[in-house]
Every structure is written in structure tokens, then in C-alpha cells.
Enzyme design. Structure first.
Site, PDB file in Angstrom:
ATOM      1  N   ALA A 227      72.662  27.298 -72.375  1.00  0.00           N
ATOM      2  CA  ALA A 227      73.273  26.459 -71.324  1.00  0.00           C
ATOM      3  C   ALA A 227      72.325  25.333 -70.924  1.00  0.00           C
ATOM      4  O   ALA A 227      71.292  25.581 -70.318  1.00  0.00           O
ATOM      5  CB  ALA A 227      73.635  27.301 -70.097  1.00  0.00           C
TER       6      ALA A 227
ATOM      7  N   GLU B 275      67.078  15.779 -67.774  1.00  0.00           N
ATOM      8  CA  GLU B 275      67.672  15.400 -66.477  1.00  0.00           C
ATOM      9  C   GLU B 275      69.110  14.942 -66.650  1.00  0.00           C
ATOM     10  O   GLU B 275      69.612  14.085 -65.926  1.00  0.00           O
ATOM     11  CB  GLU B 275      66.822  14.330 -65.772  1.00  0.00           C
ATOM     12  CG  GLU B 275      65.405  14.767 -65.474  1.00  0.00           C
ATOM     13  CD  GLU B 275      65.156  15.260 -64.049  1.00  0.00           C
ATOM     14  OE1 GLU B 275      64.182  16.003 -63.844  1.00  0.00           O
ATOM     15  OE2 GLU B 275      65.944  14.908 -63.165  1.00  0.00           O
TER      16      GLU B 275
HETATM   17  C1  LIG Z   1      60.833  17.542 -72.690  1.00  0.00           C
HETATM   18  C2  LIG Z   1      61.921  18.258 -71.944  1.00  0.00           C
HETATM   19  C3  LIG Z   1      61.685  18.676 -70.630  1.00  0.00           C
HETATM   20  C4  LIG Z   1      62.684  19.381 -69.943  1.00  0.00           C
HETATM   21  N1  LIG Z   1      62.414  19.856 -68.676  1.00  0.00           N
HETATM   22  C5  LIG Z   1      63.329  20.654 -68.061  1.00  0.00           C
HETATM   23  C6  LIG Z   1      63.008  21.304 -66.810  1.00  0.00           C
HETATM   24  O1  LIG Z   1      61.921  21.138 -66.257  1.00  0.00           O
HETATM   25  N2  LIG Z   1      63.926  22.159 -66.279  1.00  0.00           N
HETATM   26  C7  LIG Z   1      65.141  22.401 -66.863  1.00  0.00           C
HETATM   27  O2  LIG Z   1      65.936  23.166 -66.307  1.00  0.00           O
HETATM   28  N3  LIG Z   1      65.483  21.787 -68.063  1.00  0.00           N
HETATM   29  C8  LIG Z   1      64.595  20.963 -68.669  1.00  0.00           C
HETATM   30  N4  LIG Z   1      64.898  20.382 -69.874  1.00  0.00           N
HETATM   31  C9  LIG Z   1      66.188  20.671 -70.492  1.00  0.00           C
HETATM   32  C10 LIG Z   1      67.147  19.484 -70.427  1.00  0.00           C
HETATM   33  O3  LIG Z   1      67.546  19.231 -69.129  1.00  0.00           O
HETATM   34  C11 LIG Z   1      68.324  19.805 -71.362  1.00  0.00           C
HETATM   35  O4  LIG Z   1      67.800  19.751 -72.678  1.00  0.00           O
HETATM   36  C12 LIG Z   1      69.492  18.836 -71.226  1.00  0.00           C
HETATM   37  O5  LIG Z   1      70.168  19.087 -70.023  1.00  0.00           O
HETATM   38  C13 LIG Z   1      70.486  18.949 -72.390  1.00  0.00           C
HETATM   39  O6  LIG Z   1      70.858  20.282 -72.624  1.00  0.00           O
HETATM   40  P1  LIG Z   1      70.752  20.900 -74.129  1.00  0.00           P
HETATM   41  O7  LIG Z   1      69.438  20.555 -74.690  1.00  0.00           O
HETATM   42  O8  LIG Z   1      71.120  22.342 -74.029  1.00  0.00           O
HETATM   43  O9  LIG Z   1      71.880  20.104 -74.954  1.00  0.00           O
HETATM   44  P2  LIG Z   1      73.411  20.487 -75.017  1.00  0.00           P
HETATM   45  O10 LIG Z   1      73.963  20.659 -73.644  1.00  0.00           O
HETATM   46  O11 LIG Z   1      73.585  21.613 -75.976  1.00  0.00           O
HETATM   47  O12 LIG Z   1      74.012  19.137 -75.620  1.00  0.00           O
HETATM   48  C14 LIG Z   1      73.916  18.811 -77.016  1.00  0.00           C
HETATM   49  C15 LIG Z   1      74.660  17.469 -77.225  1.00  0.00           C
HETATM   50  O13 LIG Z   1      76.047  17.635 -76.844  1.00  0.00           O
HETATM   51  C16 LIG Z   1      76.383  16.654 -75.857  1.00  0.00           C
HETATM   52  N5  LIG Z   1      77.354  17.228 -74.910  1.00  0.00           N
HETATM   53  C17 LIG Z   1      77.278  18.408 -74.254  1.00  0.00           C
HETATM   54  N6  LIG Z   1      78.373  18.593 -73.473  1.00  0.00           N
HETATM   55  C18 LIG Z   1      79.133  17.481 -73.652  1.00  0.00           C
HETATM   56  C19 LIG Z   1      80.399  17.043 -73.122  1.00  0.00           C
HETATM   57  N7  LIG Z   1      81.100  17.777 -72.242  1.00  0.00           N
HETATM   58  N8  LIG Z   1      80.885  15.823 -73.504  1.00  0.00           N
HETATM   59  C20 LIG Z   1      80.201  15.065 -74.386  1.00  0.00           C
HETATM   60  N9  LIG Z   1      79.004  15.406 -74.939  1.00  0.00           N
HETATM   61  C21 LIG Z   1      78.493  16.600 -74.567  1.00  0.00           C
HETATM   62  C22 LIG Z   1      75.050  16.358 -75.152  1.00  0.00           C
HETATM   63  O14 LIG Z   1      75.103  15.127 -74.495  1.00  0.00           O
HETATM   64  C23 LIG Z   1      74.100  16.362 -76.336  1.00  0.00           C
HETATM   65  O15 LIG Z   1      74.193  15.121 -76.992  1.00  0.00           O
HETATM   66  C24 LIG Z   1      63.943  19.639 -70.569  1.00  0.00           C
HETATM   67  C25 LIG Z   1      64.188  19.200 -71.876  1.00  0.00           C
HETATM   68  C26 LIG Z   1      63.192  18.513 -72.563  1.00  0.00           C
HETATM   69  C27 LIG Z   1      63.474  18.067 -73.972  1.00  0.00           C
END
Ligand SMILES: Cc1cc2nc3c(=O)[nH]c(=O)nc-3n(C[C@H](O)[C@H](O)[C@H](O)COP(=O)(O)OP(=O)(O)OC[C@H]3O[C@@H](n4cnc5c(N)ncnc54)[C@H](O)[C@@H]3O)c2cc1C
Length: 277
Positions: free
Chosen positions: A17, A251
Site C-alpha cells: 500500500a 509524498e
Molecule cells: C526515497 C523515498 C522516501 C520515502 N519516504 C517515505 C516516508 O518517509 N514515509 C512513508 O510513509 N512513505 C515514504 N515513501 C513511500 C512513497 O510515499 C510511496 O513510494 C509513494 O506514495 C508511491 O507508492 P508506491 O511506491 O507503493 O507506488 P504505487 O502506489 O504502487 O504506484 C505505482 C504506480 O501506479 C500509479 N498509480 C497508483 N494508483 C493510481 C491511480 N489510482 N491512478 C493512476 N495511477 C496510479 C502511481 O502513480 C505509480 O506511477 C518514500 C519513497 C521513497 C522512494
């Protein structure tokens, strides 16, 4: 935290998630004057260095996003452990770690807000955080521009400084203009947050979306204008190129920002159907 004595960490994302924040599976069960937390959080920035971590977990899984609550967790609590460290493309001086909660006992007084308010707290935190991320993108792009201008004034080709070539001049002009546009959106979102905190709308999302995509266009041009040395770890623009890539992802991804901005104009699907019916 304000003095910097203690760092904080924000634990929302899980292996299954990310954008779908309401889909988290971490669980918090009330046990007397404690909550027992179980789950895995990933990609937690500074998770291994924080003195206090905000952890989002479901107190009522049947209520979906409305069943999420927020907790202040300290690394000394039983059942708390830092797991793997992510090996990242860029921003390598900022740790991103896994947080493992195994029957982690959290006192009731460490619950942030009421049960079920967790997602609201998370999204309002992200709304502020996105302005900070937009500012980070503007700063990174500004650095890349300054490096490129410096290089264009001293690198020679065909007997001239490359800065005398229109193609390089146009790159620099586009970089400067896009940076100023992103700075304007960012300052406006920051001003709104200060002056009209309840009326920010999607301003933070617009600033984050534009600035995060802008910086990737700017660092691309910066590396291009440097030629081969732009691809070498000896130059700053190489690091800037790697550091910028993630800014359209964390974010809230660019796609999520576009959803927020469109929703402000179109209303939620329910409202749209009402509007169209
Ligand atoms: C360096 C780094 C630091 C981070 N720091 C934190 C932190 O401190 N705390 C924390 O909680 N998280 C943190 N994160 C996590 C970050 O917030 C998530 O990676 C981000 O929210 C995206 O989630 P995901 O990687 O699971 O991608 P996914 O949600 O799996 O998305 C994959 C792709 O699908 C697209 N997508 C998903 N849903 C939809 C939709 N409904 N419509 C269209 N496109 C969609 C997304 O835009 C993306 O292109 C960090 C991530 C990184 C890389």
C-alpha cells in the site's frame, strides 16, 4: 523536534500500500491501557534515526480508510525493530528503511487524535509536506542551473565558450523560466498555508506536481549541457540527476497529485454523477 534534538519519521507506506493509503494492513488492537501494533512499514525516511515515529495502523479494518488511527511510537518500545535499508539510485545520504512492528506495545496516551482520524492526519501532513518537497525540487533545480551557467561560461568548443551557442542559451533560458514558475507556485502554496490554512485547496499538489516534474527536465538539460563530464560522479549535476528522479514519486506520485487537482475542479465521482444527473 523543533530544535532538532529529535528527528521524526512518518510511517504510512507498506509493501502492498503506497498511493492507496487506505489499503494499509498494519493493525492496532486495544489491550488494556495499551495498543498492540503489528505490521510492516517500508520506505521510512530517517526511520533508523528518529526519536519518535508516527505510525498509521487500522484500529477498525472493517471501516477502510476511516478505520485508520495514528500512534507516536518510540524506538525503545518492545516489539519495534528497524529492518532493511533501501539501496537507492539517489538521495543516498537520506536513509529509507523498513520498520517492523511485532506485538509492539504503545501506551494509549501515545495515540495521536481520536481512533479513525489517522488518514485525515496523514493526508493533512502530506498536504503540508508537499510544499516542502516542491521547495526541495526548486532548490535542486536552482543548483543545477548555477552549475550549468558556470560550466557554459568556461567550457570551450569550436573555439568558443559553449554558452555562446544558441542551443545552450535556450536550454539555460528554459531552465531559469521553469524554475521561476515552480518557485512562484511553491511560494503561493506556502503563503496560502500560512494566511488561509483552511483554504489551501489543491495548491500544494499543483506546486509539488509542477516542481517535481520541472526539476527532472532541468537536471536532464544540465547533464546534457555538461556533455560527458555530466555523466561522471565527479560532477554535482550527476548526483542532482539521480536525486531528482524520486521527487515525482514520494509524498504522493504525480498521478496522485493530478487526481487531487482534477477532483478540486470536477468534484468527487459521486458529486460528478449528481452534477451530471
Ligand atoms: C526515497 C523515498 C522516501 C520515502 N519516504 C517515505 C516516508 O518517509 N514515509 C512513508 O510513509 N512513505 C515514504 N515513501 C513511500 C512513497 O510515499 C510511496 O513510494 C509513494 O506514495 C508511491 O507508492 P508506491 O511506491 O507503493 O507506488 P504505487 O502506489 O504502487 O504506484 C505505482 C504506480 O501506479 C500509479 N498509480 C497508483 N494508483 C493510481 C491511480 N489510482 N491512478 C493512476 N495511477 C496510479 C502511481 O502513480 C505509480 O506511477 C518514500 C519513497 C521513497 C522512494
Amino acid at each position: 523536534m523543533a530544535t532538532g534534538e529529535t528527528l521524526g519519521a512518518f510511517c504510512l507506506t507498506e509493501p502492498a500500500a503506497g498511493s492507496d493509503a487506505a489499503g494499509i494492513q498494519a493493525r492496532a488492537v486495544r489491550v488494556g491501557d495499551c495498543y498492540k501494533l503489528n505490521g510492516t512499514k517500508t520506505w521510512v525516511t530517517n526511520g533508523n534515526a528518529a526519536g519518535v515515529l508516527i505510525v498509521f495502523a487500522k484500529t477498525d479494518p472493517s471501516a477502510g480508510g476511516k478505520g485508520i488511527s495514528a500512534f507516536l511510537v518510540e524506538p525503545g518500545f518492545s516489539g519495534f525493530r528497524v529492518g532493511r535499508h533501501e539501496d537507492k539510485m539517489g538521495q543516498r545520504s537520506s536513509p529509507s528503511v523498513e520498520i517492523l512492528l511485532n506485538d509492539c506495545m504503545v501506551p494509549v496516551e501515545n495515540r495521536l487524535g481520536e481512533e479513525g482520524q489517522g488518514l485525515k492526519i496523514a493526508l493533512s501532513a502530506l498536504d503540508g509536506g508537499r510544499i516542502g518537497i516542491a521547495a526541495q525540487a526548486v532548490g535542486l533545480a536552482q543548483g543545477a542551473l548555477e552549475e550549468t551557467v558556470k560550466y557554459a561560461k568556461q567550457r570551450k568548443a569550436f573555439g568558443k565558450n559553449i554558452g555562446e551557442f544558441q542551443a545552450i542559451q535556450w536550454m539555460i533560458a528554459d531552465m531559469q523560466t521553469e524554475i521561476e514558475a515552480a518557485r512562484g507556485l511553491t511560494h503561493y502554496a506556502a503563503w496560502l498555508k500560512d494566511a488561509h490554512p483552511t483554504k489551501t485547496g489543491a495548491s500544494a499538489s499543483k506546486a509539488k506536481l509542477y516542481a517535481s516534474e520541472m526539476v527532472n527536465r532541468v537536471v536532464f538539460k544540465a547533464v546534457q549541457a555538461h556533455g560527458a563530464v555530466g555523466y561522471s560522479r565527479e560532477t554535482d549535476v550527476e548526483r542532482m540527476y539521480r536525486d531528482a528522479r524520486v521527487i515525482t514519486i514520494y509524498e504522493g506520485t504525480s498521478e496522485v497529485q493530478r487526481m487531487i487537482i482534477a477532483r478540486e475542479l470536477l468534484g468527487t465521482p459521486e458529486k460528478q454523477s449528481v452534477a451530471t444527473s
